[in-house]
Design a protein around this motif. Structure first.
Motif, PDB file in Angstrom:
ATOM      1  N   VAL A 189       0.861  -1.186   0.000  1.00 61.73           N
ATOM      2  CA  VAL A 189       0.000   0.000   0.000  1.00 61.73           C
ATOM      3  C   VAL A 189       0.898   1.237   0.000  1.00 61.73           C
ATOM      4  N   PRO A 190       0.383   2.390  -0.385  1.00 62.38           N
ATOM      5  CA  PRO A 190       1.182   3.621  -0.279  1.00 62.38           C
ATOM      6  C   PRO A 190       1.495   3.919   1.183  1.00 62.38           C
ATOM      7  N   TYR A 191       2.768   4.031   1.528  1.00 61.91           N
ATOM      8  CA  TYR A 191       3.162   4.316   2.909  1.00 61.91           C
ATOM      9  C   TYR A 191       3.409   5.821   3.020  1.00 61.91           C
ATOM     10  N   ALA A 195       2.200  14.936   6.011  1.00 60.77           N
ATOM     11  CA  ALA A 195       0.852  15.436   6.278  1.00 60.77           C
ATOM     12  C   ALA A 195       0.349  16.232   5.082  1.00 60.77           C
ATOM     13  N   TYR A 196      -0.877  15.957   4.660  1.00 66.86           N
ATOM     14  CA  TYR A 196      -1.487  16.670   3.542  1.00 66.86           C
ATOM     15  C   TYR A 196      -2.622  17.527   4.094  1.00 66.86           C
ATOM     16  N   THR A 197      -2.449  18.845   4.029  1.00 66.72           N
ATOM     17  CA  THR A 197      -3.405  19.755   4.660  1.00 66.72           C
ATOM     18  C   THR A 197      -3.991  20.793   3.712  1.00 66.72           C
ATOM     19  N   ASP A 203      -4.014  16.469  -3.546  1.00 68.72           N
ATOM     20  CA  ASP A 203      -3.990  15.986  -4.927  1.00 68.72           C
ATOM     21  C   ASP A 203      -2.655  15.320  -5.248  1.00 68.72           C
ATOM     22  N   ASP A 204      -1.570  15.909  -4.772  1.00 63.27           N
ATOM     23  CA  ASP A 204      -0.244  15.307  -4.980  1.00 63.27           C
ATOM     24  C   ASP A 204      -0.133  13.972  -4.250  1.00 63.27           C
ATOM     25  N   GLY A 205      -0.664  13.922  -3.034  1.00 65.89           N
ATOM     26  CA  GLY A 205      -0.596  12.693  -2.260  1.00 65.89           C
ATOM     27  C   GLY A 205      -1.368  11.550  -2.895  1.00 65.89           C
ATOM     28  N   SER A 206      -2.488  11.879  -3.553  1.00 64.46           N
ATOM     29  CA  SER A 206      -3.302  10.837  -4.186  1.00 64.46           C
ATOM     30  C   SER A 206      -2.591  10.180  -5.360  1.00 64.46           C
ATOM     31  N   LYS A 207      -1.523  10.816  -5.839  1.00 66.95           N
ATOM     32  CA  LYS A 207      -0.769  10.268  -6.970  1.00 66.95           C
ATOM     33  C   LYS A 207       0.357   9.332  -6.517  1.00 66.95           C
ATOM     34  N   GLN A 208       0.542   9.216  -5.205  1.00 68.65           N
ATOM     35  CA  GLN A 208       1.608   8.364  -4.695  1.00 68.65           C
ATOM     36  C   GLN A 208       1.340   6.907  -5.057  1.00 68.65           C
TER      37      GLN A 208
END
Length: 221
Positions: A189-191, A195-197, A203-208
């Motif tokens: 899974v994406p580890y 923190a995304y705030t 949006d950047d984190g969802s691309k991990q």
């Protein structure tokens, strides 16, 4: 002519009444409305005092025991609350399912659109994000002498532990077992350790992409 002037003066007085009432209402609102309510602390203020730091850590635990259930928009016990226990019980070999609600769990027939599956994924990552926010906030509070390093280390230990077991739970639920491949190089899974705030950061984190199972376990340990 006198009557007309009298009427004009009277109308002017009446026109001032709404203005006066609005001004009075605004002045009252400033005294009554709390622009920074205790139940909704801003990110910038959440770690500004020792008591607020403690409250933020408590919020992390609240997120662990009561997540958001997309099927009806209410709170549900994911990832580690009541629903976690109920769903776990339905996986037991001694369980006999009698409710349609638990059929997906009982038969192990989850799909990407199964409500419980979606909630388990999103609520666990929501908790992980809270853990990362606590880690950043506590480090800042220690650096700014708001809390002592000893207390900060206690909070950090709790947040790191909660983040680790959250990723572990995701691996149990969404990845194949460790020995599926000889070196555990199959997808995990994406580890997330950041923190995304903000909407842009989210949006950047969802691309991990997904880490391998081996990478996830190494980070957990």
């Amino acid at each position: 002519m006198k009557n007309i002037l009298s009427e004009i003066k009277h109308l002017k007085k009446l026109a001032l009444v709404p203005v006066f009432l609005i001004a009075l209402f605004i002045a009252s609102c400033e005294k009554i409305i709390d622009l920074a309510p205790y139940s909704s602390i801003s990110e910038s203020a959440a770690y500004s005092t020792a008591s607020l730091v403690d409250l933020s850590v408590v919020g992390m635990y609240n997120g662990a025991q009561r997540g958001y259930y997309p099927a009806n928009g209410t709170g549900r016990g994911y990832p580690f609350g009541a629903a976690f226990v109920e769903q776990g019980d339905c996986r037991g070999e001694d369980a006999v399912n009698l409710q349609a609600f638990y059929q997906f769990t009982y038969e192990g027939t989850y799909t990407a659109s199964t409500a419980n599956n979606e909630a388990y994924w999103s609520d666990t990552y929501r908790l992980i994000n809270r853990c990362n926010m606590v880690i950043d906030g506590v480090n800042g509070a220690v650096a700014n002498k708001i809390i002592t390093e000893t207390i900060g280390n206690q909070y950090l230990g709790e947040a790191y532990f909660m983040r680790a077991i959250s990723h572990l739970e995701l691996l149990f639920h969404f990845a194949r077992p460790y020995k599926e491949t000889a070196d555990a190089s199959h997808p995990g899974v994406p580890y997330r350790t950041k923190a995304y705030t903000t909407p842009v950061a989210i949006d950047d984190g969802s691309k991990q992409s997904r880490n391998t199972v081996a990478e996830c376990y190494a980070k957990i340990l």
